[in-house]
Design an enzyme around this catalytic site. Structure first.
Site, PDB file in Angstrom:
ATOM      1  N   ASP A  31      92.504  81.323  37.443  1.00  0.00           N
ATOM      2  CA  ASP A  31      92.507  81.185  38.706  1.00  0.00           C
ATOM      3  C   ASP A  31      92.952  82.410  39.508  1.00  0.00           C
ATOM      4  O   ASP A  31      94.000  82.990  38.890  1.00  0.00           O
ATOM      5  CB  ASP A  31      93.341  79.824  39.042  1.00  0.00           C
ATOM      6  CG  ASP A  31      92.905  79.254  40.238  1.00  0.00           C
ATOM      7  OD1 ASP A  31      92.289  78.144  40.413  1.00  0.00           O
ATOM      8  OD2 ASP A  31      93.412  79.475  41.397  1.00  0.00           O
ATOM      9  N   LYS A  36      99.412  77.993  40.518  1.00  0.00           N
ATOM     10  CA  LYS A  36      98.815  77.146  39.668  1.00  0.00           C
ATOM     11  C   LYS A  36      98.683  77.480  38.159  1.00  0.00           C
ATOM     12  O   LYS A  36      98.799  76.704  37.342  1.00  0.00           O
ATOM     13  CB  LYS A  36      97.278  77.124  40.257  1.00  0.00           C
ATOM     14  CG  LYS A  36      97.040  76.074  41.507  1.00  0.00           C
ATOM     15  CD  LYS A  36      95.589  75.835  41.899  1.00  0.00           C
ATOM     16  CE  LYS A  36      95.470  75.046  42.790  1.00  0.00           C
ATOM     17  NZ  LYS A  36      94.442  75.047  43.611  1.00  0.00           N
ATOM     18  N   GLU A 152      79.160  68.058  38.933  1.00  0.00           N
ATOM     19  CA  GLU A 152      80.340  67.318  38.562  1.00  0.00           C
ATOM     20  C   GLU A 152      80.295  66.046  39.325  1.00  0.00           C
ATOM     21  O   GLU A 152      80.376  66.306  40.366  1.00  0.00           O
ATOM     22  CB  GLU A 152      81.724  68.121  38.493  1.00  0.00           C
ATOM     23  CG  GLU A 152      82.841  67.380  38.031  1.00  0.00           C
ATOM     24  CD  GLU A 152      82.821  66.638  36.662  1.00  0.00           C
ATOM     25  OE1 GLU A 152      82.370  67.540  35.691  1.00  0.00           O
ATOM     26  OE2 GLU A 152      82.771  65.510  36.578  1.00  0.00           O
ATOM     27  N   PHE A 153      80.429  64.963  38.656  1.00  0.00           N
ATOM     28  CA  PHE A 153      80.480  63.800  39.493  1.00  0.00           C
ATOM     29  C   PHE A 153      81.829  63.096  39.387  1.00  0.00           C
ATOM     30  O   PHE A 153      82.178  61.547  39.661  1.00  0.00           O
ATOM     31  CB  PHE A 153      79.478  62.620  38.935  1.00  0.00           C
ATOM     32  CG  PHE A 153      78.098  63.320  38.811  1.00  0.00           C
ATOM     33  CD1 PHE A 153      77.341  63.322  40.277  1.00  0.00           C
ATOM     34  CD2 PHE A 153      77.456  63.858  37.857  1.00  0.00           C
ATOM     35  CE1 PHE A 153      76.211  63.744  40.567  1.00  0.00           C
ATOM     36  CE2 PHE A 153      76.206  64.457  37.936  1.00  0.00           C
ATOM     37  CZ  PHE A 153      75.543  64.515  39.176  1.00  0.00           C
ATOM     38  N   ASN A 212      76.282  62.034  46.592  1.00  0.00           N
ATOM     39  CA  ASN A 212      77.406  61.801  47.379  1.00  0.00           C
ATOM     40  C   ASN A 212      76.769  61.306  48.982  1.00  0.00           C
ATOM     41  O   ASN A 212      77.441  60.537  49.544  1.00  0.00           O
ATOM     42  CB  ASN A 212      78.168  63.230  47.516  1.00  0.00           C
ATOM     43  CG  ASN A 212      79.171  63.313  46.514  1.00  0.00           C
ATOM     44  OD1 ASN A 212      79.346  62.395  45.812  1.00  0.00           O
ATOM     45  ND2 ASN A 212      79.868  64.519  46.500  1.00  0.00           N
ATOM     46  N   PHE A 253      81.332  50.582  46.614  1.00  0.00           N
ATOM     47  CA  PHE A 253      81.060  51.305  47.859  1.00  0.00           C
ATOM     48  C   PHE A 253      80.691  50.456  48.910  1.00  0.00           C
ATOM     49  O   PHE A 253      80.069  51.194  49.722  1.00  0.00           O
ATOM     50  CB  PHE A 253      80.271  52.602  47.450  1.00  0.00           C
ATOM     51  CG  PHE A 253      81.086  53.606  46.740  1.00  0.00           C
ATOM     52  CD1 PHE A 253      81.759  53.486  45.506  1.00  0.00           C
ATOM     53  CD2 PHE A 253      81.340  54.760  47.556  1.00  0.00           C
ATOM     54  CE1 PHE A 253      82.310  54.562  45.140  1.00  0.00           C
ATOM     55  CE2 PHE A 253      81.793  55.781  47.106  1.00  0.00           C
ATOM     56  CZ  PHE A 253      82.450  55.823  45.743  1.00  0.00           C
ATOM     57  N   CYS A 264      85.664  66.023  48.962  1.00  0.00           N
ATOM     58  CA  CYS A 264      84.195  66.221  48.664  1.00  0.00           C
ATOM     59  C   CYS A 264      83.323  65.638  49.799  1.00  0.00           C
ATOM     60  O   CYS A 264      82.415  65.964  50.342  1.00  0.00           O
ATOM     61  CB  CYS A 264      83.893  65.298  47.308  1.00  0.00           C
ATOM     62  SG  CYS A 264      84.686  66.506  46.089  1.00  0.00           S
ATOM     63  N   ARG A 334      93.106  65.986  51.680  1.00  0.00           N
ATOM     64  CA  ARG A 334      92.212  66.941  52.446  1.00  0.00           C
ATOM     65  C   ARG A 334      91.241  65.827  53.215  1.00  0.00           C
ATOM     66  O   ARG A 334      90.861  64.888  52.648  1.00  0.00           O
ATOM     67  CB  ARG A 334      91.250  67.676  51.457  1.00  0.00           C
ATOM     68  CG  ARG A 334      91.823  68.851  50.464  1.00  0.00           C
ATOM     69  CD  ARG A 334      91.219  69.709  49.800  1.00  0.00           C
ATOM     70  NE  ARG A 334      91.036  68.839  48.490  1.00  0.00           N
ATOM     71  CZ  ARG A 334      90.068  69.160  47.575  1.00  0.00           C
ATOM     72  NH1 ARG A 334      89.461  70.399  47.726  1.00  0.00           N
ATOM     73  NH2 ARG A 334      90.141  68.480  46.364  1.00  0.00           N
TER      74      ARG A 334
HETATM   75  P1  NAD Z   1      90.077  73.094  44.934  1.00  0.00           P
HETATM   76  O1  NAD Z   1      90.318  73.698  46.095  1.00  0.00           O
HETATM   77  O2  NAD Z   1      91.086  72.079  44.104  1.00  0.00           O
HETATM   78  O3  NAD Z   1      90.060  74.360  43.578  1.00  0.00           O
HETATM   79  C1  NAD Z   1      89.528  75.218  43.727  1.00  0.00           C
HETATM   80  C2  NAD Z   1      89.966  76.430  42.904  1.00  0.00           C
HETATM   81  O4  NAD Z   1      89.286  77.290  42.792  1.00  0.00           O
HETATM   82  C3  NAD Z   1      91.571  76.504  43.509  1.00  0.00           C
HETATM   83  O5  NAD Z   1      92.648  76.385  42.428  1.00  0.00           O
HETATM   84  C4  NAD Z   1      91.429  78.054  43.671  1.00  0.00           C
HETATM   85  O6  NAD Z   1      92.690  78.903  43.782  1.00  0.00           O
HETATM   86  C5  NAD Z   1      90.401  78.678  42.940  1.00  0.00           C
HETATM   87  N1  NAD Z   1      89.663  80.040  43.227  1.00  0.00           N
HETATM   88  C6  NAD Z   1      88.998  80.251  44.384  1.00  0.00           C
HETATM   89  N2  NAD Z   1      88.439  81.415  44.222  1.00  0.00           N
HETATM   90  C7  NAD Z   1      88.566  81.839  42.984  1.00  0.00           C
HETATM   91  C8  NAD Z   1      88.366  82.811  42.277  1.00  0.00           C
HETATM   92  N3  NAD Z   1      87.530  83.967  42.921  1.00  0.00           N
HETATM   93  N4  NAD Z   1      88.609  82.907  40.904  1.00  0.00           N
HETATM   94  C9  NAD Z   1      89.057  82.104  40.447  1.00  0.00           C
HETATM   95  N5  NAD Z   1      89.515  80.993  41.033  1.00  0.00           N
HETATM   96  C10 NAD Z   1      89.349  80.767  42.387  1.00  0.00           C
HETATM   97  O7  NAD Z   1      88.671  72.314  44.796  1.00  0.00           O
HETATM   98  P2  NAD Z   1      88.064  71.167  43.792  1.00  0.00           P
HETATM   99  O8  NAD Z   1      88.475  69.921  44.446  1.00  0.00           O
HETATM  100  O9  NAD Z   1      88.578  71.508  42.558  1.00  0.00           O
HETATM  101  O10 NAD Z   1      86.471  71.505  43.987  1.00  0.00           O
HETATM  102  C11 NAD Z   1      85.845  72.477  43.468  1.00  0.00           C
HETATM  103  C12 NAD Z   1      84.351  72.493  43.256  1.00  0.00           C
HETATM  104  O11 NAD Z   1      84.076  70.999  42.721  1.00  0.00           O
HETATM  105  C13 NAD Z   1      83.767  71.859  44.793  1.00  0.00           C
HETATM  106  O12 NAD Z   1      82.714  72.333  44.787  1.00  0.00           O
HETATM  107  C14 NAD Z   1      83.564  70.463  44.956  1.00  0.00           C
HETATM  108  O13 NAD Z   1      83.011  70.088  46.173  1.00  0.00           O
HETATM  109  C15 NAD Z   1      83.421  70.137  43.614  1.00  0.00           C
HETATM  110  N6  NAD Z   1      83.796  68.815  42.948  1.00  0.00           N
HETATM  111  C16 NAD Z   1      85.026  68.415  43.480  1.00  0.00           C
HETATM  112  C17 NAD Z   1      85.281  66.959  42.780  1.00  0.00           C
HETATM  113  C18 NAD Z   1      86.881  66.436  43.214  1.00  0.00           C
HETATM  114  O14 NAD Z   1      86.875  65.395  42.974  1.00  0.00           O
HETATM  115  N7  NAD Z   1      87.512  67.135  43.673  1.00  0.00           N
HETATM  116  C19 NAD Z   1      84.408  66.180  42.192  1.00  0.00           C
HETATM  117  C20 NAD Z   1      83.271  66.761  41.920  1.00  0.00           C
HETATM  118  C21 NAD Z   1      82.867  68.072  42.392  1.00  0.00           C
END
Ligand code: NAD
Length: 437
Positions: A31, A36, A152-153, A212, A253, A264, A334
Site C-alpha cells: 500500500d 496501514k 469482488e462481491f 450493485n 434487500f 460502494c 463513507r
Molecule cells: P479503500 O479506500 O479502503 O482501500 C484502497 C486502498 O488502496 C487504500 O489503502 C489506499 O491507500 C490504497 N492505494 C491507493 N493508491 C495506491 C497505489 N498506487 N498503490 C498501492 N495502494 C494504493 O477501498 P476499498 O473499500 O478497499 O475498495 C477498493 C476497491 O474495491 C474499490 O474499487 C471498491 O469499489 C471495490 N470493492 C469494495 C468493497 C468493499 O466492501 N469495501 C467490496 C467490493 C468491491
C-alpha cells in the site's frame, strides 16, 4: 501454492490478502499508506471487520503473509498480482481511476517476467483493456504481462466469510493461460463447489456494477413503496414481508428505511449512470437517477419527520443519534446516511450527540464538530429526540424503560424499522417509523 501480491490494503485488499494467505498462498501486500502497512505488519487491522484480525495474525505467524511499500519487490515476488486500490467517485459522478492508473504505472516498469495482473477494483466497462495496454507499454516483459478482471462481491461486516466462501467467482480473461492461473489461485474454493464464471473482460467488469445497481434498485424500490405507504396511510413493513414471500422477489434487500450508503453502492450507482450516459443508454440513466434520488430522499424524509415531531423546528433541539456507521458491523462512514442526517440536523441548529459501537473514531475524523458519547445512555442524556439511524443489534437490546429515565422527552424515530415498537410504546415512548402509519 502460488506467490501472489495484493496491491492496495483497504477493506477489500487487506481482506483478500489475508484470505489468500489462509488458502495457503504466499502473499506479499503493498500500500502507499505507511500507517496501514505498519499496522497490518504488526497484526492490527486498520479498520473494523469481524474475524479479520485473528486471521491476519494467524497468517503472519505462519509466514505466509508479508507487507511492503516497495513496488520492485512486489514485481519480483509475484506470479499473480491482484489490483485492489480504490475507485472513488469523481467530480461528476464518474469513477476516479487515478489510483488504478497510479498503481499500474508504479508496477509496470518492474515487470520483467511473465505474470498475470488480476483487477478486483470496481471499474467502468473498458477499464481493464485500457489498463492492460498501459501496463504493456512500459513493462519490460511487454506482451507476456496478461490481465484478467475478477470483480469482488464481499460485504463489509461479512468480508472474511464472503472471501473464503463466495457465492460465485467471476473472472474476465483474454487467454486460457490466465484462466488456468486464476483457477490455481482459487483451487480451494473451487474444489469446495464455488461456481466459477469465466467470461470476457468487459462482461466481468459489468457484472459487478450490474449487481450493485440491482441491489440499490431493490432498496430504492422498497423505499419508494415506503413513500407511497406514508402518502396513502398504509404500512410498508407487512407490505415488504408479503412481497418477500414471492420467491421471484425474495425478502433480502427489501428492508425499508434510511437507504443505502457506504464506499460502494452510492458511488457504483453514480459511476454506472455516468457509463450508461457515455454509452448513450438513456433508459438506464433514468433508472439509476431515480434509484439515487429515492435514496437521497430518505435522508430528507427523516429530517422532515424530526422537524415535525420537534414541533416545527430543530433549532435548539437536543437530538441523540444512535449509529453513525453506514451499516452495522462496520466502522465505515463513507457516504454514511447517518452522518448526512447529522449534517442536516446541525445545519438546522439542533444539538447532536452521537453514539456508535465502533465507528465513532472514523466519524470524528470526518466531523470533529459533533459530540460523541461513550454510551447510548450518555448520548441520550437530556435528549428531546432520539434517532435510530444504524441498525446495530446492540440497539435492539436497549431497555426503553431505562432509557426513558435519562431523556427529556420520550420520542424516537426508528429510521431502520428494526426496534421493537411495541416495547418502546409500552415504556411510554412516542415511536415514529418511516413508512408506517
Ligand atoms: P479503500 O479506500 O479502503 O482501500 C484502497 C486502498 O488502496 C487504500 O489503502 C489506499 O491507500 C490504497 N492505494 C491507493 N493508491 C495506491 C497505489 N498506487 N498503490 C498501492 N495502494 C494504493 O477501498 P476499498 O473499500 O478497499 O475498495 C477498493 C476497491 O474495491 C474499490 O474499487 C471498491 O469499489 C471495490 N470493492 C469494495 C468493497 C468493499 O466492501 N469495501 C467490496 C467490493 C468491491
Amino acid at each position: 501454492m502460488s506467490r501472489v501480491t495484493v496491491i492496495g490494503t483497504g477493506y477489500l485488499g487487506l481482506t483478500h490478502a489475508v484470505c489468500l494467505a489462509d488458502l495457503g498462498h504466499q502473499v506479499l501486500a503493498i500500500d502507499v499508506d505507511q500507517d496501514k502497512i505498519t499496522k497490518a505488519a504488526k497484526g492490527e487491522a486498520p479498520f473494523f471487520e469481524p474475524g479479520l484480525e485473528p486471521l491476519l495474525r494467524k497468517n503472519l505467524d505462519a509466514g505466509r503473509l508479508r507487507f511492503t511499500m516497495s513496488f520492485p519487490e512486489v514485481a519480483e515476488f509475484g506470479e499473480v498480482h491482484f489490483l485492489c486500490v480504490g475507485t472513488p467517485e469523481g467530480e461528476c459522478g464518474q469513477a476516479d481511476l487515478s489510483f488504478v492508473e497510479a498503481a499500474a504505472d508504479a508496477l509496470a516498469p518492474h515487470l520483467t517476467a511473465e505474470c498475470l495482473i488480476v483487477g478486483k477494483s470496481t471499474v467502468p466497462v473498458g477499464t481493464a483493456r485500457r489498463v492492460m495496454s498501459r501496463i504493456r507499454a512500459t513493462a519490460p516483459a511487454g506482451q507476456r504481462v496478461e490481465l484478467a478482471w475478477n470483480p469482488e462481491f464481499l460485504r463489509e461486516g461479512f468480508a472474511v466469510q464472503d472471501s473464503l466462501a463466495p457465492d460465485r467467482i467471476v473472472v474476465g480473461v483474454t487467454s486460457l493461460r490466465a484462466e488456468a492461473l486464476v483457477r490455481e489461485v482459487y483451487a480451494a474454493p473451487l474444489a469446495a463447489g464455488v461456481p466459477l464464471l469465466v467470461m470476457d473482460l468487459e462482461t466481468a467488469e459489468l457484472v459487478k456494477v450490474a449487481a450493485n445497481a440491482f441491489l440499490a434498485t431493490k432498496i430504492s424500490f422498497i423505499n419508494g413503496m415506503a413513500e407511497i405507504c406514508e402518502a396513502a396511510g398504509a404500512d410498508v413493513m407487512p407490505l415488504a414481508e408479503a412481497l418477500g414471500y414471492d420467491a421471484r422477489i425474495g425478502r433480502r434487500f427489501l428492508s425499508p428505511g434510511l437507504g443505502f450508503g457506504g464506499g460502494c453502492l452510492p458511488k457504483d450507482v453514480r459511476a454506472f449512470r455516468a457509463t450508461a450516459a457515455d454509452l448513450g443508454v438513456d433508459s438506464v440513466v433514468s433508472l439509476l437517477t431515480a434509484v439515487d434520488a429515492i435514496n437521497q430522499g430518505r435522508r430528507d424524509r427523516v429530517i422532515a419527520l424530526a422537524r415535525a415531531v420537534a414541533g416545527g423546528t430543530l433549532a435548539g433541539t437536543r437530538v441523540a443519534v444512535l449509529g453513525v456507521a453506514f451499516k452495522p458491523n462496520s466502522d465505515d462512514v463513507r457516504d454514511s446516511p447517518s452522518l448526512a442526517v447529522c449534517d442536516r440536523l446541525t445545519a438546522e441548529g439542533a444539538a447532536v450527540s452521537v453514539h456508535d459501537p465502533v465507528a465513532m473514531p472514523n466519524a470524528a475524523r470526518k466531523r470533529p464538530d459533533l459530540a460523541y458519547a461513550p454510551s447510548v445512555f450518555a448520548a441520550a442524556q437530556g435528549a428531546e429526540l432520539v434517532l435510530h439511524l444504524t441498525e446495530w443489534s446492540d440497539y435492539q437490546a436497549i431497555d426503553p424503560a431505562a432509557l426513558a429515565g435519562v431523556v427529556a422527552r420520550r420520542v424516537i424515530i426508528d429510521a431502520r424499522g428494526t426496534l421493537d415498537a411495541g416495547l418502546w410504546s409500552d415504556a411510554g415512548w412516542s415511536v415514529h417509523i418511516l413508512g408506517r402509519p
